[in-house]
Design an enzyme around this catalytic site. Structure first.
Site, PDB file in Angstrom:
ATOM      1  N   CYS A  67      42.260  41.111  35.014  1.00  0.00           N
ATOM      2  CA  CYS A  67      41.471  40.398  36.025  1.00  0.00           C
ATOM      3  C   CYS A  67      42.290  40.059  37.269  1.00  0.00           C
ATOM      4  O   CYS A  67      41.731  39.646  38.289  1.00  0.00           O
ATOM      5  CB  CYS A  67      40.859  39.132  35.442  1.00  0.00           C
ATOM      6  SG  CYS A  67      39.612  39.483  34.192  1.00  0.00           S
ATOM      7  N   HIS A 109      38.402  43.957  41.182  1.00  0.00           N
ATOM      8  CA  HIS A 109      37.327  44.571  40.412  1.00  0.00           C
ATOM      9  C   HIS A 109      36.010  43.889  40.785  1.00  0.00           C
ATOM     10  O   HIS A 109      36.002  42.840  41.411  1.00  0.00           O
ATOM     11  CB  HIS A 109      37.584  44.470  38.896  1.00  0.00           C
ATOM     12  CG  HIS A 109      37.652  43.069  38.395  1.00  0.00           C
ATOM     13  ND1 HIS A 109      38.749  42.235  38.616  1.00  0.00           N
ATOM     14  CD2 HIS A 109      36.764  42.318  37.703  1.00  0.00           C
ATOM     15  CE1 HIS A 109      38.522  41.049  38.068  1.00  0.00           C
ATOM     16  NE2 HIS A 109      37.314  41.073  37.505  1.00  0.00           N
ATOM     17  N   GLU A 143      29.004  36.831  34.335  1.00  0.00           N
ATOM     18  CA  GLU A 143      29.897  37.800  34.968  1.00  0.00           C
ATOM     19  C   GLU A 143      29.747  39.186  34.340  1.00  0.00           C
ATOM     20  O   GLU A 143      29.843  40.201  35.024  1.00  0.00           O
ATOM     21  CB  GLU A 143      31.331  37.299  34.825  1.00  0.00           C
ATOM     22  CG  GLU A 143      32.267  37.863  35.835  1.00  0.00           C
ATOM     23  CD  GLU A 143      33.617  37.188  35.781  1.00  0.00           C
ATOM     24  OE1 GLU A 143      33.938  36.461  36.725  1.00  0.00           O
ATOM     25  OE2 GLU A 143      34.360  37.391  34.798  1.00  0.00           O
ATOM     26  N   HIS A 195      27.687  41.465  48.037  1.00  0.00           N
ATOM     27  CA  HIS A 195      28.484  42.549  48.615  1.00  0.00           C
ATOM     28  C   HIS A 195      29.668  42.028  49.425  1.00  0.00           C
ATOM     29  O   HIS A 195      29.938  42.504  50.529  1.00  0.00           O
ATOM     30  CB  HIS A 195      27.600  43.498  49.442  1.00  0.00           C
ATOM     31  CG  HIS A 195      26.789  44.401  48.572  1.00  0.00           C
ATOM     32  ND1 HIS A 195      25.630  43.977  47.952  1.00  0.00           N
ATOM     33  CD2 HIS A 195      26.979  45.682  48.183  1.00  0.00           C
ATOM     34  CE1 HIS A 195      25.137  44.966  47.234  1.00  0.00           C
ATOM     35  NE2 HIS A 195      25.940  46.011  47.349  1.00  0.00           N
TER      36      HIS A 195
END
Length: 145
Positions: A37, A41, A130, A78
């Site tokens: 993480c 990503h 998530e 985005h």
């Protein structure tokens, strides 16, 4: 969107609304112990916002669903969440863009808006999924007056 059941918040308010939204965003956790993480990503986040109160506004809403979407979806969809420097940073772990912190920051953004409304609703919970198997829930501590 897939309909799902979210954890419930016990409260004594007369009205409760929930707004679901989905947004695509990227992040990384700026700490070596974050493992994979720590690398950039992305996720398709599912966010549910729970708002409650005792009074409706002049349009008959507790809060307008569209306003909640504008506050959160339009801000984060985005984007690279780490780039929202007014909310997240690499110095304080409470401000790393983890699911937990994202849930807290979403709640704070929503509550800041709700505080401007004459009927004064409260953001009781923010749920941030998530991945299909991982989510975080943030619930601020409120005392009903």
């Amino acid at each position: 969107m897939i309909h799902q059941i979210y954890p419930q918040v016990a409260h004594s308010f007369q009205y409760e609304i929930n707004k679901d939204m989905s947004l695509a965003a990227a992040h990384f956790i700026p700490h070596e112990a974050a493992g994979k993480c720590a690398h950039l990503h992305g996720h398709t986040y599912i966010i549910n916002i729970t708002v409650a109160g005792d009074e409706l506004d002049e349009t008959g809403f507790l809060v307008n669903f569209q306003q909640l979407k504008r506050l959160i979806h339009d801000r984060f969809d985005h984007t690279l969440i780490n780039d929202h420097g007014e909310l997240f940073n690499e110095k304080n772990s409470y401000d790393f863009p983890t699911a937990e912190s994202i849930a807290r920051k979403v709640c704070e953004i929503v509550q800041e808006h709700l505080d401007t409304l004459p009927n004064r609703p409260k953001c009781l919970q923010v749920f941030v999924r998530e991945t299909p198997t991982s989510y975080a829930v943030y619930r601020p501590k409120w005392e009903k007056k």
